[in-house]
Enzyme design. Structure first.
Site, PDB file in Angstrom:
ATOM      1  N   CYS A  79       0.834  -1.195   0.000  1.00  0.00           N
ATOM      2  CA  CYS A  79       0.000   0.000   0.000  1.00  0.00           C
ATOM      3  C   CYS A  79       0.880   1.261   0.000  1.00  0.00           C
ATOM      4  CB  CYS A  79      -0.994  -0.024   1.167  1.00  0.00           C
ATOM      5  SG  CYS A  79      -2.356   1.170   0.983  1.00  0.00           S
ATOM      6  N   HIS A 181      -3.884  -4.597  -0.381  1.00  0.00           N
ATOM      7  CA  HIS A 181      -3.470  -5.259   0.859  1.00  0.00           C
ATOM      8  C   HIS A 181      -3.578  -6.774   0.706  1.00  0.00           C
ATOM      9  CE1 HIS A 181      -3.160  -1.764   3.573  1.00  0.00           C
ATOM     10  NE2 HIS A 181      -4.077  -1.237   2.789  1.00  0.00           N
ATOM     11  N   GLU A 183      -2.616  -9.028   2.725  1.00  0.00           N
ATOM     12  CA  GLU A 183      -2.967  -9.612   4.028  1.00  0.00           C
ATOM     13  C   GLU A 183      -4.461  -9.519   4.321  1.00  0.00           C
ATOM     14  OE1 GLU A 183      -2.566  -5.273   5.019  1.00  0.00           O
ATOM     15  OE2 GLU A 183      -1.642  -6.690   3.591  1.00  0.00           O
TER      16      GLU A 183
END
Length: 201
Positions: A79, A181, A183
């Site tokens: 990001c 992102h 994750e």
């Protein structure tokens, strides 16, 4: 061991949790020695370009990051962490990025029907090591108001469309960056992190 750089801002815990879920040893740290000794290094980021540049400088991490990149250590910016790999951002015109790559971070255009920040799931068109064994055009999770326009399009490994074409990921030698992102992007994102860490979890 994967070092997640702690410079006082960023989505640290979710990144650490994802790598630990995959079975990797992971440390959130601002210790220069640990970062330099790590097998892989991750630079997360949430917030403004200028504030994060200032925090990295305050912790004397600019030189550490340059050293890690030059040493060939696999490095991933997530990001804002990806945006920081570039020269400059329209968000903070006076701030100087890490300058690993050349390019400008631009504000998403105001287009009727499209909200800013761009927040939610979006498909990407991708290629390269980070996206091995992924289905074509996977959905990933974005949260951003600014996007990358890289000078060298040969390093762009993923693009997305949100009112304009977004350079959504970059890859060059040992350095990777993603605007989204991983994750927070479900199984597809976890596979990207596993690909980055070597695929041997």
């Amino acid at each position: 061991m994967i070092a997640v750089i702690d410079y006082g801002a960023g989505n640290l815990l979710s990144v650490e949790k994802a790598f630990r879920y995959l079975g990797y040893d992971c440390a959130v740290t601002d210790n220069a020695y640990i970062i330099k000794e790590a097998t892989h290094v991750v630079l997360p980021g949430v917030g403004s370009f200028g504030d994060c540049c200032a925090l990295i400088r305050e912790k004397n991490l600019y030189g550490v990051i340059e050293e890690v990149v030059a040493a060939g250590t696999p490095f991933l910016g997530i990001c804002l962490g990806m945006q920081l790999l570039f020269d400059k951002s329209e968000e903070s015109p006076d701030a100087k990025g890490l300058g690993v790559f050349r390019g400008t971070i631009k504000r998403l255009p105001e287009i009727k029907g499209l909200k800013i920040p761009h927040m939610g799931w979006n498909t990407i068109n991708c290629r390269g090591k980070l996206f091995r064994n992924l289905e074509s055009s996977p959905y990933v999770y974005f949260v951003h108001s600014y996007y990358l326009d890289a000078c060298d399009k040969t390093i762009v490994s993923a693009t997305a469309d949100y009112g304009t074409s977004i350079d959504a990921a970059v890859e060059c030698n040992n350095v990777f960056g993603v605007q989204f992102h991983p994750e927070k992007s479900g199984e597809a994102g976890l596979l990207m992190l596993k690909n980055f860490a070597g695929g041997d979890a």
